[in-house]
Design a protein around this motif. Structure first.
Motif, short mmCIF file in Angstrom:
data_model
loop_
_atom_site.label_atom_id
_atom_site.label_comp_id
_atom_site.label_asym_id
_atom_site.label_seq_id
_atom_site.Cartn_x
_atom_site.Cartn_y
_atom_site.Cartn_z
N MET A 25 80.60 44.02 -11.84
CA MET A 25 81.01 43.42 -10.58
C MET A 25 81.98 42.28 -10.87
O MET A 25 81.80 41.52 -11.83
N GLY A 26 82.99 42.16 -10.01
CA GLY A 26 83.96 41.08 -10.15
C GLY A 26 84.26 40.49 -8.79
O GLY A 26 84.37 41.21 -7.80
N ALA A 27 84.39 39.15 -8.75
CA ALA A 27 84.62 38.49 -7.47
C ALA A 27 85.37 37.18 -7.66
O ALA A 27 85.16 36.46 -8.63
N PRO A 28 86.22 36.86 -6.67
CA PRO A 28 86.83 35.54 -6.67
C PRO A 28 85.80 34.51 -6.21
O PRO A 28 84.76 34.85 -5.64
N HIS A 56 95.84 36.18 -14.45
CA HIS A 56 96.03 35.78 -13.05
C HIS A 56 95.54 34.34 -12.84
O HIS A 56 95.00 34.00 -11.79
N GLY A 57 95.71 33.52 -13.89
CA GLY A 57 95.30 32.13 -13.81
C GLY A 57 93.80 31.92 -13.90
O GLY A 57 93.33 30.81 -13.63
N LEU A 111 88.65 39.11 -13.96
CA LEU A 111 88.03 40.32 -13.43
C LEU A 111 88.65 41.57 -14.06
O LEU A 111 87.92 42.50 -14.41
N ASP A 112 89.98 41.59 -14.20
CA ASP A 112 90.62 42.73 -14.84
C ASP A 112 90.07 42.94 -16.24
O ASP A 112 89.80 44.08 -16.65
N GLU A 152 94.12 38.74 -6.40
CA GLU A 152 94.77 39.89 -7.03
C GLU A 152 94.07 40.32 -8.31
O GLU A 152 94.19 41.48 -8.73
N ASP A 153 93.35 39.42 -8.95
CA ASP A 153 92.65 39.75 -10.18
C ASP A 153 91.56 40.79 -9.90
O ASP A 153 90.80 40.66 -8.95
N GLY A 154 91.50 41.80 -10.73
CA GLY A 154 90.48 42.82 -10.60
C GLY A 154 91.00 44.15 -10.13
O GLY A 154 90.41 45.20 -10.41
N VAL A 155 92.11 44.17 -9.41
CA VAL A 155 92.63 45.41 -8.83
C VAL A 155 93.05 46.38 -9.94
O VAL A 155 92.64 47.55 -9.93
#
Length: 182
Positions: free
Chosen positions: A6-9, A94-95, A100-101, A124-127
């Protein structure tokens, strides 16, 4: 499924806590979670308060155990490396570190179709990493607004709301009974 990533901002931390509360106490797979966070954010205890599973910040090379949630420590990328986790101080993506990526891509490389990925939108990170996992045969879903993907059909990227995540998780965990052979 052999692994849930799982990844989340940071903005989705409350939603992540809600999803963790849906996990059954005897989950048969490990959960690896990267959540954008600041260097002083203490998240394991708050995220674990409603979760039936232990939420831990792993050390490098800790073995993945079923029924445990592994949270990326502040300042480290959390990667899946076979049956272990690896902590990395590679440059931020992505800073962000944890990225997440980085998590999704490592799960794609290490587990492929045995992994399932859940991305909370808002950054945008994770896509790209989620697409890499999907390309390797992993079951993937996005929680929130996302511009591409299917409508939950087999082999497609599912788009979920917070209210439909529980059903998606239940379908992942379902193992049909095999027929009894004479």
């Amino acid at each position: 499924m052999g692994l849930l990533v799982m990844g989340a901002p940071r903005s989705a931390a409350a939603d992540v806590e809600s999803v963790l509360a849906l996990l059954p106490p005897h989950l048969s797979v490990p959960v690896v979670l990267a959540l954008h966070r600041g260097p002083l954010d203490a998240l394991a205890a708050p995220l674990g308060r409603r979760c039936a599973l232990p939420v831990v910040e792993p050390d490098d090379k800790d073995e993945l155990q079923p029924g445990c949630v592994y949270l990326a420590p502040a300042g480290y990328h959390l990667l899946v490396d076979g049956g272990c986790v690896a902590l990395s101080v590679e440059p931020p993506e992505h800073g962000q570190r944890p990225g997440l990526d980085a998590l999704f891509e490592s799960a794609a490389d290490s587990q492929g179709a045995r992994a399932a990925g859940l991305l909370f939108t808002g950054h945008e990170d994770g896509v790209a990493g989620l697409h890499a996992l999907h390309a390797r045969g992993g079951r993937v879903a996005v929680v929130g607004d996302f511009q591409t993907g299917g409508e939950g059909e087999e082999g497609e990227m599912s788009r979920l709301t917070l209210g439909t995540v529980g059903g998606w998780l239940a379908r992942l965990a379902y193992v049909p009974r095999s027929k009894v052979q004479p």
